[in-house]
Write a protein that holds these residues in place. Structure first.
Motif, short mmCIF file in Angstrom:
data_model
loop_
_atom_site.label_atom_id
_atom_site.label_comp_id
_atom_site.label_asym_id
_atom_site.label_seq_id
_atom_site.Cartn_x
_atom_site.Cartn_y
_atom_site.Cartn_z
N THR A 1 -6.32 -14.86 -3.33
CA THR A 1 -7.58 -15.55 -3.63
C THR A 1 -8.57 -14.61 -4.32
O THR A 1 -9.29 -15.02 -5.25
CB THR A 1 -8.19 -16.10 -2.34
N LEU A 2 -8.59 -13.36 -3.90
CA LEU A 2 -9.56 -12.40 -4.42
C LEU A 2 -9.05 -11.64 -5.63
O LEU A 2 -9.76 -10.80 -6.18
CB LEU A 2 -9.94 -11.40 -3.32
N ALA A 3 -7.82 -11.93 -6.07
CA ALA A 3 -7.23 -11.16 -7.17
C ALA A 3 -8.09 -11.11 -8.43
O ALA A 3 -8.18 -10.05 -9.06
CB ALA A 3 -5.85 -11.72 -7.49
N PRO A 4 -8.80 -12.19 -8.83
CA PRO A 4 -9.63 -12.09 -10.05
C PRO A 4 -10.72 -11.04 -9.96
O PRO A 4 -11.19 -10.56 -11.00
CB PRO A 4 -10.21 -13.51 -10.18
N HIS A 5 -11.13 -10.68 -8.76
CA HIS A 5 -12.15 -9.65 -8.62
C HIS A 5 -11.58 -8.25 -8.83
O HIS A 5 -12.35 -7.29 -8.95
CB HIS A 5 -12.77 -9.72 -7.21
N PHE A 6 -10.27 -8.13 -8.86
CA PHE A 6 -9.65 -6.80 -8.93
C PHE A 6 -8.60 -6.79 -10.04
O PHE A 6 -7.39 -6.75 -9.81
CB PHE A 6 -9.03 -6.45 -7.57
N PRO A 7 -9.08 -6.81 -11.30
CA PRO A 7 -8.17 -6.92 -12.44
C PRO A 7 -7.30 -5.69 -12.66
O PRO A 7 -6.34 -5.74 -13.42
CB PRO A 7 -9.13 -7.13 -13.62
N ASP A 8 -7.63 -4.57 -12.01
CA ASP A 8 -6.81 -3.37 -12.18
C ASP A 8 -5.63 -3.33 -11.23
O ASP A 8 -4.87 -2.35 -11.23
CB ASP A 8 -7.66 -2.10 -11.99
N GLY A 9 -5.47 -4.33 -10.42
CA GLY A 9 -4.25 -4.39 -9.62
C GLY A 9 -4.46 -4.70 -8.16
O GLY A 9 -5.54 -4.51 -7.60
N GLN A 10 -3.39 -5.21 -7.56
CA GLN A 10 -3.34 -5.44 -6.11
C GLN A 10 -2.02 -4.86 -5.61
O GLN A 10 -0.95 -5.22 -6.12
CB GLN A 10 -3.41 -6.94 -5.78
N PHE A 11 -2.10 -3.99 -4.62
CA PHE A 11 -0.91 -3.34 -4.06
C PHE A 11 -0.77 -3.75 -2.60
O PHE A 11 -1.74 -3.79 -1.85
CB PHE A 11 -1.03 -1.82 -4.13
N ALA A 12 0.45 -4.04 -2.18
CA ALA A 12 0.73 -4.38 -0.78
C ALA A 12 1.78 -3.41 -0.24
O ALA A 12 2.86 -3.26 -0.84
CB ALA A 12 1.23 -5.81 -0.66
N LEU A 13 1.47 -2.78 0.86
CA LEU A 13 2.38 -1.79 1.45
C LEU A 13 2.55 -2.08 2.93
O LEU A 13 1.56 -2.13 3.68
CB LEU A 13 1.82 -0.37 1.26
N ASP A 14 3.78 -2.29 3.38
CA ASP A 14 4.09 -2.51 4.80
C ASP A 14 4.21 -1.15 5.48
O ASP A 14 5.11 -0.36 5.18
CB ASP A 14 5.40 -3.30 4.94
N LEU A 15 3.30 -0.88 6.43
CA LEU A 15 3.30 0.40 7.14
C LEU A 15 4.24 0.39 8.34
O LEU A 15 4.35 1.41 9.03
CB LEU A 15 1.87 0.75 7.58
N ARG A 16 4.85 -0.74 8.64
CA ARG A 16 5.89 -0.87 9.67
C ARG A 16 5.42 -0.32 11.02
O ARG A 16 6.09 0.47 11.68
CB ARG A 16 7.18 -0.18 9.21
N GLY A 17 4.24 -0.76 11.41
CA GLY A 17 3.63 -0.24 12.63
C GLY A 17 4.35 -0.59 13.90
O GLY A 17 4.15 0.07 14.93
N MET A 18 5.20 -1.62 13.90
CA MET A 18 5.92 -2.00 15.10
C MET A 18 7.30 -1.35 15.19
O MET A 18 8.00 -1.53 16.18
CB MET A 18 6.09 -3.52 15.15
N ASP A 19 7.69 -0.58 14.17
CA ASP A 19 8.98 0.11 14.21
C ASP A 19 8.91 1.33 15.11
O ASP A 19 7.83 1.85 15.41
CB ASP A 19 9.39 0.56 12.80
N ALA A 20 10.08 1.80 15.52
CA ALA A 20 10.11 3.03 16.33
C ALA A 20 9.53 4.20 15.54
O ALA A 20 8.90 5.09 16.12
CB ALA A 20 11.54 3.33 16.76
N GLN A 21 9.73 4.20 14.23
CA GLN A 21 9.18 5.24 13.37
C GLN A 21 8.37 4.57 12.25
O GLN A 21 8.90 4.25 11.20
CB GLN A 21 10.30 6.10 12.77
N PRO A 22 7.07 4.35 12.45
CA PRO A 22 6.25 3.77 11.38
C PRO A 22 6.24 4.67 10.15
O PRO A 22 6.57 5.86 10.22
CB PRO A 22 4.86 3.68 12.02
N VAL A 23 5.84 4.10 9.02
CA VAL A 23 5.78 4.87 7.78
C VAL A 23 4.78 6.02 7.95
O VAL A 23 3.64 5.80 8.37
CB VAL A 23 5.35 3.97 6.61
#
Length: 769
Positions: free
Chosen positions: A164-186
């Motif tokens: 929804t907010l993508a038009p406000h950020f024309p230089d990009g949108q990045f999504a990164l899963d930090l895997r916080g529930m894994d035994a070894q998070p990122v």
């Protein structure tokens, strides 16, 4: 705001010229194209060199460009975009022309996940994020933490918000899963490497150290309008190095933990769906016609899912995969508590698995508190209950409870130190009890908790005793009529934390009502009759304060059973009388009250107890008044007074005084004013002795009905002062009589207070023993 100078070439200069040619201000073009003024300013100044295709199309439409002009604007924008190293066209089902751009030299491996077409609700939370994007200050790039219990749809919400907010950020949108529930998070170092690579930094130029990588990322993001979605964060330390220092960026962080140690962030705590929102989500997945055919079943399904988005989605997707199945059939399946979590499963989606992810992250103490909290009675539990059930010291149990709220597995009360489960989490905790705790451990937990709770409840209730049999000036020194006065705190299992005044004692007894009442039932079932009888007796005067509690029939009913088991006829008569009071006053069940009072009369006569015989006649009369059997009530009140007459102990004299006042009032109401006057004169004669404050109150009422106004005023005033000093529940009654006496000046009438019939007071209707 200052817009600065337009870029000297490329997309920014072209856009600036087109806007000026169209005669539009930045504000007008931004509004028409649906972008923020700040985003438009950045484009014209060259800080956003390659906005995504849909933003360019919106600008071309707002500028009313023809096909050639729109193509020229898009070509200029495309020169500012990097070529993706791995394009979204490599991903099945993805249209590279419509995919969101991720900025200069960006890798699409961190592109936003797919938005859900059936996303429902969350309007206010989305508005808060939109405000952050529109009012963004590059000097303080905002960070929003989206948190809440498992199954609330935090990731789905954050992804929807990012799209929804993508038009406000024309230089990009990045999504990164930090895997916080894994035994070894990122690890932060690895996360930084992926973000830098996605931002266009070649692998060979990425520093080796975590701090150097964090510094480079901050430099890269300083001049870019980007949105970072850091999903499934484990801890504050994992997130901190990934946050921009300056620049027009917005960071969304999702976590099952509150991340309350993260500085200067905006918290977006998602709540359960409202019922209508849960039904709307169901409708969007299975279709409106199906829901319309079974509207009540749809509402019932939402309730059984606890309005938890994950549970509603799973149930809806199960139904969507079985188009002929009725919603009511799934409702019946879910209504079976023992199988509800089994039923909330659709393919790889499973409510139990979502809960288990969080549960496995807990340490041993916290897991124990979580499981044992399912043993608590009532809708919520206090810290003492949690500690007792878990068998832990209070400070360790409190720390565990806070960890559970931080993990979204317990819900804290907003104003008091109490905790509650979501319904489905309670079922999950109960499952873990069965798997991990031995039956002997659970029995010990119940026994330990029940014993403590009953001691605290009895001690707190005794603070309200105003027993006239002892020489006392306050509630702490009073006792029941069954023994010497005892202070509440002395009998408490933890005197240091015990309530010592009426207000905190009342609050504790109210908050823990379900817990100590359940403990009383279990003590009765276990044959701990003396404990049951002592607790019920301790509640006697406190019940005057809370006559609206229907549970008093349970308390005094258990007292009757305990007295019978102990073979004490006198105690049985006492508690049968208490029970008759509870049926009349608390439940307004006068038929049962009459039968109970008649049973009390039989037991009291067998025990040759004139005091309890008098009270039994009295409570029978009160029930008969409630049943509109006035003549029989008059007879029973006369018999009550006769049974109590001639007794010299204070309890009997006060009981006789209360009975005579009620008899006089009843006679006056039934048209026998002369007889009422004679009864009030008997009351005055009885008041001649040295009585405590409550008899002064009764004497004042009697004097007012004999039209001796000044004497009544002086007596009632003294009684009121004494009752206030004792914090006695009848202080309001005395004040009411005084007020009415002053209002009418004691004139006229047939025996009421100054001619006014006072109704509804506790002593006149159902005086306690």
């Amino acid at each position: 705001m200052s817009t600065g100078s337009p870029a000297t070439g490329g997309f920014g200069a072209l856009l600036h010229g087109l806007r000026r040619s169209a005669g539009l201000t930045q504000e007008e073009l931004a509004h028409a194209a649906g972008v923020s003024v700040r985003a438009l300013s950045y484009m014209e100044r060259g800080r956003s060199r390659g906005p995504q295709r849909r933003t360019v199309q919106a600008l071309a439409a707002a500028l009313r460009l023809d096909a050639a002009g729109a193509r020229q604007l898009e070509d200029a924008a495309s020169l500012g975009r990097s070529r993706p190293v791995t394009g979204l066209a490599d991903e099945p089902g993805t249209d590279p022309e419509s995919a969101p751009a991720t900025g200069p030299t960006a890798h699409h491996t961190l592109a936003l996940p797919r938005d859900l077409s059936d996303f429902t609700a969350r309007g206010p939370a989305l508005d808060r994020l939109r405000a952050l994007a529109e009012e963004l200050d590059p000097a303080r790039p905002p960070v929003a933490v989206v948190c809440g219990q498992p199954g609330l749809g935090k990731t789905a919400f954050a992804v929807h918000a990012a799209h929804t907010l993508a038009p406000h950020f024309p230089d990009g949108q990045f999504a990164l899963d930090l895997r916080g529930m894994d035994a070894q998070p990122v690890a932060p170092r690895d996360a930084l490497g992926r973000l830098l690579h996605a931002s266009g930094i070649p692998e060979g130029a990425v520093p080796a150290g975590t701090e150097d990588r964090a510094g480079l990322l901050r430099s890269v993001l300083r001049d870019r309008r980007v949105l970072l979605l850091l999903d499934n964060a484990a801890t504050e330390d994992q997130v901190r190095p990934l946050l921009p220092g300056h620049g027009p960026a917005l960071t969304l962080v999702t976590s099952r933990h509150a991340l309350s140690g993260l500085e200067a962030v905006h918290s977006v705590e998602l709540a359960l769906l409202r019922r209508e929102e849960a039904v709307e989500l169901l409708t969007r997945i299975v279709g409106p016609e199906r829901v319309r055919r079974e509207e009540q079943a749809a509402r019932d399904l939402a309730e059984l899912c606890g309005h938890l988005p994950l549970a509603v989605r799973i149930a809806a997707q199960r139904l969507a995969s079985r188009p002929e199945e009725h919603i009511a059939k799934l409702v019946t399946e879910l209504a079976a508590h023992e199988g509800r979590l089994d039923a909330l499963r659709a393919g790889s989606l499973e409510v139990r698995a979502a809960f288990a992810l969080s549960y496995r992250q807990l340490d041993e103490d916290t897991r124990t508190v979580f499981r044992r909290a399912a043993l608590a009675s009532g809708p919520d539990a206090g810290p003492e209950t949690l500690a007792l059930l878990a068998g832990l010291p209070p400070h360790r149990a409190t720390r565990a409870a806070r960890d559970l709220t931080d993990a979204g597995l317990l819900q804290p009360h907003p104003t008091t130190d109490r905790y509650r489960f979501h319904d489905l989490l309670r079922l999950f905790a109960t499952e873990q009890l069965a798997e991990e705790d031995r039956p002997a451990d659970l029995t010990a937990a119940h026994t330990r908790t029940d014993t403590w709770m009953l001691r605290r409840a009895a001690a707190a209730a005794r603070l309200f005793s105003t027993d006239p049999g002892g020489d006392h000036d306050g509630p702490d020194s009073g006792g029941s009529e069954h023994g010497p006065g005892r202070t509440g705190r002395a009998d408490d299992p933890d005197p240091a934390s015990a309530p010592s005044e009426h207000a905190p004692a009342h609050a504790w007894l109210e908050a823990e009502r379900a817990q100590w009442l359940t403990a009383l039932h279990r003590a009765h079932a276990a044959g701990r009759h003396r404990q049951v009888l002592d607790t019920a007796e301790a509640m006697h005067w406190f019940s005057d304060r809370t006559s609206h509690w229907e549970e008093w029939t349970e308390v005094f009913g258990l007292g009757v059973g305990a007295a019978r088991a102990l073979g004490s006829g006198r105690d049985e008569a006492v508690h049968l009388n208490y029970l008759a009071w509870a049926h009349s006053t608390c439940r307004h069940d006068h038929t049962t009250a009459l039968a109970t009072a008649q049973a009390a009369l039989a037991v009291a006569r067998a025990a040759a107890d004139r005091l309890q015989t008098g009270w039994a006649f009295y409570y029978a009369a009160i029930a008969l008044i409630g049943l509109d059997r006035a003549e029989e009530a008059t007879t029973h009140l006369h018999r009550a007074a006769g049974s109590l007459a001639g007794q010299t102990d204070t309890h009997s004299r006060l009981a006789e005084l209360s009975t005579l006042n009620t008899l006089g009032r009843h006679l006056r109401r039934t048209g026998h004013a002369d007889q009422a006057l004679a009864v009030h004169r008997r009351s005055e004669a009885l008041c001649g002795g040295d009585f405590p404050a409550r008899s002064d109150e009764a004497r004042g009422i009697t004097l007012s009905r004999l039209h001796r106004t000044e004497e009544a005023r002086a007596t009632l005033s003294a009684a009121h002062q004494a009752l206030v000093r004792l914090n006695h529940p009848r202080q309001l009654e005395a004040a009411t009589h005084l007020l009415l006496l002053d209002e009418v000046g004691g004139a006229g009438g047939d025996g009421g207070v100054g001619g006014v019939d006072v109704q509804g007071t506790a002593a006149e209707h159902t005086p306690r023993q």
